[in-house]
Design a protein around this motif. Structure first.
Motif, PDB file in Angstrom:
ATOM      1  N   MET A   2       2.082  -8.292 -11.226  1.00  0.00           N
ATOM      2  CA  MET A   2       3.489  -8.198 -10.707  1.00  0.00           C
ATOM      3  C   MET A   2       4.609  -7.810 -12.020  1.00  0.00           C
ATOM      4  O   MET A   2       4.459  -8.641 -13.013  1.00  0.00           O
ATOM      5  CB  MET A   2       4.215  -9.472 -10.122  1.00  0.00           C
ATOM      6  CG  MET A   2       3.421  -9.715  -8.868  1.00  0.00           C
ATOM      7  SD  MET A   2       4.314 -10.898  -7.760  1.00  0.00           S
ATOM      8  CE  MET A   2       5.698 -10.232  -7.405  1.00  0.00           C
ATOM      9  N   VAL A   3       5.471  -6.927 -11.923  1.00  0.00           N
ATOM     10  CA  VAL A   3       6.261  -6.625 -12.878  1.00  0.00           C
ATOM     11  C   VAL A   3       7.438  -7.054 -12.721  1.00  0.00           C
ATOM     12  O   VAL A   3       8.135  -7.161 -11.698  1.00  0.00           O
ATOM     13  CB  VAL A   3       6.295  -5.018 -13.076  1.00  0.00           C
ATOM     14  CG1 VAL A   3       7.071  -4.719 -14.346  1.00  0.00           C
ATOM     15  CG2 VAL A   3       4.821  -4.602 -13.312  1.00  0.00           C
ATOM     16  N   GLU A  52       2.803 -10.380   3.853  1.00  0.00           N
ATOM     17  CA  GLU A  52       2.166  -8.867   3.804  1.00  0.00           C
ATOM     18  C   GLU A  52       1.506  -8.553   2.818  1.00  0.00           C
ATOM     19  O   GLU A  52       1.505  -9.332   1.843  1.00  0.00           O
ATOM     20  CB  GLU A  52       3.392  -7.953   4.043  1.00  0.00           C
ATOM     21  CG  GLU A  52       4.480  -8.308   5.179  1.00  0.00           C
ATOM     22  CD  GLU A  52       5.549  -7.270   5.038  1.00  0.00           C
ATOM     23  OE1 GLU A  52       5.828  -6.662   4.007  1.00  0.00           O
ATOM     24  OE2 GLU A  52       6.609  -7.482   5.968  1.00  0.00           O
ATOM     25  N   TRP A  53       0.784  -7.636   2.927  1.00  0.00           N
ATOM     26  CA  TRP A  53      -0.090  -7.284   1.806  1.00  0.00           C
ATOM     27  C   TRP A  53       0.362  -6.253   0.722  1.00  0.00           C
ATOM     28  O   TRP A  53       1.561  -5.538   1.229  1.00  0.00           O
ATOM     29  CB  TRP A  53      -1.329  -6.181   2.493  1.00  0.00           C
ATOM     30  CG  TRP A  53      -2.379  -7.062   3.111  1.00  0.00           C
ATOM     31  CD1 TRP A  53      -1.807  -7.523   4.466  1.00  0.00           C
ATOM     32  CD2 TRP A  53      -3.644  -6.910   3.081  1.00  0.00           C
ATOM     33  NE1 TRP A  53      -3.231  -7.900   4.949  1.00  0.00           N
ATOM     34  CE2 TRP A  53      -4.194  -7.720   4.252  1.00  0.00           C
ATOM     35  CE3 TRP A  53      -4.470  -6.256   2.164  1.00  0.00           C
ATOM     36  CZ2 TRP A  53      -5.447  -7.897   4.407  1.00  0.00           C
ATOM     37  CZ3 TRP A  53      -5.780  -6.714   2.235  1.00  0.00           C
ATOM     38  CH2 TRP A  53      -6.326  -7.094   3.433  1.00  0.00           C
ATOM     39  N   ASP A  54       0.457  -6.560  -0.377  1.00  0.00           N
ATOM     40  CA  ASP A  54       0.799  -5.294  -1.486  1.00  0.00           C
ATOM     41  C   ASP A  54       0.177  -4.161  -1.229  1.00  0.00           C
ATOM     42  O   ASP A  54      -0.758  -4.025  -0.808  1.00  0.00           O
ATOM     43  CB  ASP A  54       0.568  -5.944  -2.918  1.00  0.00           C
ATOM     44  CG  ASP A  54       1.355  -5.309  -3.957  1.00  0.00           C
ATOM     45  OD1 ASP A  54       2.761  -5.076  -3.811  1.00  0.00           O
ATOM     46  OD2 ASP A  54       0.680  -4.835  -4.701  1.00  0.00           O
ATOM     47  N   ASP A  55       0.633  -3.027  -1.822  1.00  0.00           N
ATOM     48  CA  ASP A  55       0.115  -1.738  -1.481  1.00  0.00           C
ATOM     49  C   ASP A  55      -1.241  -1.632  -2.198  1.00  0.00           C
ATOM     50  O   ASP A  55      -2.093  -0.926  -1.867  1.00  0.00           O
ATOM     51  CB  ASP A  55       1.102  -0.620  -2.035  1.00  0.00           C
ATOM     52  CG  ASP A  55       2.291  -0.342  -1.360  1.00  0.00           C
ATOM     53  OD1 ASP A  55       2.438  -0.923  -0.315  1.00  0.00           O
ATOM     54  OD2 ASP A  55       3.284   0.154  -1.841  1.00  0.00           O
ATOM     55  N   ASP A  56      -1.335  -2.431  -3.518  1.00  0.00           N
ATOM     56  CA  ASP A  56      -2.551  -2.528  -4.205  1.00  0.00           C
ATOM     57  C   ASP A  56      -3.602  -3.555  -3.929  1.00  0.00           C
ATOM     58  O   ASP A  56      -4.571  -3.586  -4.665  1.00  0.00           O
ATOM     59  CB  ASP A  56      -2.357  -2.186  -5.605  1.00  0.00           C
ATOM     60  CG  ASP A  56      -1.494  -0.878  -6.035  1.00  0.00           C
ATOM     61  OD1 ASP A  56      -1.763   0.136  -5.439  1.00  0.00           O
ATOM     62  OD2 ASP A  56      -0.795  -0.931  -6.920  1.00  0.00           O
ATOM     63  N   ALA A  57      -3.160  -4.472  -2.946  1.00  0.00           N
ATOM     64  CA  ALA A  57      -3.898  -5.730  -2.624  1.00  0.00           C
ATOM     65  C   ALA A  57      -5.202  -5.584  -2.232  1.00  0.00           C
ATOM     66  O   ALA A  57      -5.389  -4.614  -1.365  1.00  0.00           O
ATOM     67  CB  ALA A  57      -2.954  -6.632  -1.789  1.00  0.00           C
ATOM     68  N   GLN A  58      -6.210  -6.169  -2.614  1.00  0.00           N
ATOM     69  CA  GLN A  58      -7.557  -6.258  -2.092  1.00  0.00           C
ATOM     70  C   GLN A  58      -7.615  -7.119  -1.150  1.00  0.00           C
ATOM     71  O   GLN A  58      -8.599  -7.205  -0.139  1.00  0.00           O
ATOM     72  CB  GLN A  58      -8.736  -6.633  -3.111  1.00  0.00           C
ATOM     73  CG  GLN A  58      -8.386  -5.592  -4.483  1.00  0.00           C
ATOM     74  CD  GLN A  58      -9.826  -4.850  -4.511  1.00  0.00           C
ATOM     75  OE1 GLN A  58     -10.532  -5.215  -3.889  1.00  0.00           O
ATOM     76  NE2 GLN A  58      -9.342  -3.829  -5.353  1.00  0.00           N
ATOM     77  N   GLY A  59      -6.622  -8.030  -0.838  1.00  0.00           N
ATOM     78  CA  GLY A  59      -6.751  -9.273   0.241  1.00  0.00           C
ATOM     79  C   GLY A  59      -5.409  -9.664   0.434  1.00  0.00           C
ATOM     80  O   GLY A  59      -4.353  -9.565  -0.299  1.00  0.00           O
TER      81      GLY A  59
END
Length: 64
Positions: A2-3, A52-59
């Protein structure tokens, strides 16, 4: 990663590791410090929480 987000730590012992639990099904999350075992409660207002899932999330965080 996270930035532009600040990492959270325990206000008691300063540890940065937590286990998350459902305190009750719809309103609160309990975060247990893995250092001193103190518990903090996260309660959104209004009392509806959506994960919710982050766009780059694996899970995604889930209930076992």
């Amino acid at each position: 990663m996270m930035v532009d987000a600040k990492q959270m730590r325990c206000g008691g012992c300063g540890a940065d590791g937590f286990k998350l639990f459902t305190a009750d099904r719809e309103a609160r999350i309990a975060a247990e410090c893995q250092g001193c075992k103190s518990i903090s409660y996260i309660e959104p207002a209004p009392a509806k929480l959506r994960i919710e899932w982050d766009d780059d999330a694996q899970g995604c965080i889930t209930i076992f």
